[in-house]
Design an enzyme around this catalytic site. Structure first.
Site, PDB file in Angstrom:
ATOM      1  N   SER A 125      49.089  36.608  14.574  1.00  0.00           N
ATOM      2  CA  SER A 125      49.164  37.859  15.314  1.00  0.00           C
ATOM      3  C   SER A 125      48.546  37.748  16.703  1.00  0.00           C
ATOM      4  O   SER A 125      49.009  36.990  17.543  1.00  0.00           O
ATOM      5  CB  SER A 125      48.502  38.961  14.490  1.00  0.00           C
ATOM      6  OG  SER A 125      48.765  40.235  15.022  1.00  0.00           O
ATOM      7  N   ASP A 264      51.817  42.014  21.224  1.00  0.00           N
ATOM      8  CA  ASP A 264      50.949  40.887  20.896  1.00  0.00           C
ATOM      9  C   ASP A 264      51.807  39.731  20.391  1.00  0.00           C
ATOM     10  O   ASP A 264      53.038  39.788  20.436  1.00  0.00           O
ATOM     11  CB  ASP A 264      49.865  41.282  19.888  1.00  0.00           C
ATOM     12  CG  ASP A 264      50.422  41.577  18.499  1.00  0.00           C
ATOM     13  OD1 ASP A 264      51.620  41.884  18.389  1.00  0.00           O
ATOM     14  OD2 ASP A 264      49.654  41.502  17.522  1.00  0.00           O
ATOM     15  N   ASP A 266      52.832  38.491  17.612  1.00  0.00           N
ATOM     16  CA  ASP A 266      53.909  38.648  16.619  1.00  0.00           C
ATOM     17  C   ASP A 266      54.593  39.999  16.721  1.00  0.00           C
ATOM     18  O   ASP A 266      55.370  40.373  15.863  1.00  0.00           O
ATOM     19  CB  ASP A 266      53.399  38.387  15.199  1.00  0.00           C
ATOM     20  CG  ASP A 266      52.484  39.478  14.669  1.00  0.00           C
ATOM     21  OD1 ASP A 266      51.838  40.158  15.491  1.00  0.00           O
ATOM     22  OD2 ASP A 266      52.399  39.644  13.444  1.00  0.00           O
ATOM     23  N   ASP A 268      53.681  43.184  16.518  1.00  0.00           N
ATOM     24  CA  ASP A 268      53.425  44.371  15.708  1.00  0.00           C
ATOM     25  C   ASP A 268      52.360  45.263  16.326  1.00  0.00           C
ATOM     26  O   ASP A 268      52.021  46.304  15.770  1.00  0.00           O
ATOM     27  CB  ASP A 268      53.074  44.013  14.259  1.00  0.00           C
ATOM     28  CG  ASP A 268      51.780  43.225  14.122  1.00  0.00           C
ATOM     29  OD1 ASP A 268      51.139  42.906  15.151  1.00  0.00           O
ATOM     30  OD2 ASP A 268      51.413  42.914  12.971  1.00  0.00           O
TER      31      ASP A 268
END
Length: 466
Positions: A125, A264, A266, A268
């Site tokens: 992430s 960010d 990834d 999400d």
């Protein structure tokens, strides 16, 4: 501000010193750590894949071979971990479908759309590139349950038990995955609306959305300026994206854009920037979405935040008569409360935002489109849409600890908490909790005075670190 201290005391007593998970490998969002150190090593990830496959095989109907979708972000370690996961799943007799780099929420959607039994995302992430991890979705595109995580951990303890050669799983690539996800996102935006006339700067953090993010907004009509779309395996989240919005702020002003969108690694998490360069966090964006839905009688209940949600947001919702509830920190816990209350909108100030009538999980692109829908339909700017939210100053300090540290039992920590609860009486609140994804304790102090919040957070953080 008597309501603030009431909240402060309940948080301090009930949630301030939260217990660590009793799971051995799973944190609040899958398995995560530094690559090369346990548990993010190729041998363990192969065991994790094998154990996941064994659980899926046990649940499968007779004669039906389970299949798992695997996506990843742009970290260089993703190649190694993808191969290890694939090997582990194959050894358990499970097929794998590989998408390459795609946002975490894209894997949640495609898991459901492709009718596979699980989706795995290789990503850490917002963390820096030396970290990585595995996130898990079930067949419905939801984060897997605690029971499923415990079942996988139990299988890990049993070791590798490779199936017969004829039962090994196969792997293939899903070549149209990016296009499928782009169309899914576009369908979340009303067909009668367009982004034409808007100049949008989007920062993809050199991460998983570097291809699909700009395409979504461009195909909806916006004039798009793309940042963070040149991943090299090691620059993910480095000085860009939702964790470093300064660059986006600079570029929005430079390009005279109407607004900026920061994702960010990834995709999400979402932050946004207005034309003047002001940054809007998850709390403010959730307010824009929920307030607009309330105006259109589409809210369907209230809104869920977390222990970290700014009290100013709660106060703004109260002024509009919108119900508000707090969950534990982590989008999975926001989701739990939303499902329990049968509400649709929730999120975290970090930028995880859930719109359950649009997607089963937090999706930064979908959330950005929900904000843009509110702005376009109302004909207002970000600043105007968020004007009713007066956020209290918050100071957040991450204190790195040894995982075995009894920090919560330290006399100095208890003394510091008691002293600052008394100091903040009527003026703010304190939250002290261990991270579920990193070996840190998060110290947050919220107060009506920024200097007071800084001093309180520093004093408590020093006590934790001592």
């Amino acid at each position: 501000m008597t309501n603030v201290i009431a909240l402060s005391r309940s948080v301090a007593r009930k949630h301030t010193i939260a217990s660590m998970s009793n799971r051995k490998y799973f944190g609040t969002d899958g398995v995560r750590g530094e690559v090369g150190s346990a548990p993010i090593t190729p041998d363990f990830i192969m065991q994790l894949g094998h154990a996941t496959g064994r659980v899926l095989r046990a649940q499968a109907k007779p004669g039906k071979r389970p299949a798992v979708l695997i996506g990843k972000d742009t970290r260089i370690s993703g190649y190694m971990l993808e191969a290890a996961l694939e090997a582990g799943l194959s050894s358990a007799g499970v097929d794998t479908l590989l998408t390459g780099p795609l946002p975490t929420p894209a894997i949640a959607y495609l898991t459901r759309a492709l009718r596979v039994q699980a989706g795995l995302v290789i990503s850490a992430s917002h963390n820096p590139f030396p970290d990585n991890g595995i996130k898990f979705f079930d067949a419905q595109g939801d984060k897997i349950s605690d029971a499923a995580e415990l079942a996988i951990e139990a299988e890990i303890e049993q070791g590798l038990r490779c199936v017969a050669s004829g039962d090994l799983g196969k792997a293939k690539r899903v070549n149209d995955a990016p296009g499928r996800y782009i169309e899914f996102c576009k369908r979340a935006f009303p067909a009668e609306l367009s982004l034409r006339g808007l100049r949008i700067v989007i920062d993809c953090a050199h991460g998983a959305a570097y291809q699909v993010g700009p395409a979504v907004f461009h195909e909806l009509g916006a004039d798009v300026v793309s940042l963070g779309v040149s991943p090299d395996g090691m620059n993910i989240n480095k000085g860009v994206g939702a964790t470093h919005p300064e660059y986006l702020t600079e570029m929005v002003v430079k390009h005279e854009a109407d607004l900026g969108i920061a994702l960010d690694g990834d995709a999400d998490r979402l932050l946004m920037v207005d034309a003047s360069g002001k940054t809007y966090d998850g709390d403010q964006l959730v307010y824009i979405i929920a307030a607009h839905r309330a105006l259109k009688a589409e809210l369907a209940g209230g809104v869920v935040g977390t222990q970290m949600t700014n009290y100013g947001l709660e106060r703004a919702f109260a002024a509009r008569g919108i119900a508000f509830a707090r969950a534990k920190v982590g989008d999975r816990y926001v989701l739990e409360v939303l499902r329990e209350k049968r509400w649709l909108i929730g999120g975290e100030n970090s930028g995880h935002i859930l719109c359950l009538d649009r997607h089963s999980t937090g999706d930064a692109i979908i959330a950005a489109l929900e904000v843009l829908r509110a702005l376009v339909e109302r004909g207002v700017s970000l600043a105007e849409a968020a004007a009713d939210v007066q956020l209290l100053p918050q100071e957040l300090i991450n204190v790195r600890i040894d995982k075995a540290s009894p920090w919560a039992e330290k006399a100095a920590v208890k003394t510091a908490l008691a002293d600052w609860e008394a100091t903040l009486a009527g003026r703010g609140r304190i939250l002290l909790r261990p991270s579920g994804t990193e070996p840190v304790v998060r110290v947050m102090v919220e107060a009506d005075d920024a200097d007071l919040a800084r001093r309180g957070a520093r004093a408590i953080a020093d006590a934790v670190a001592a």
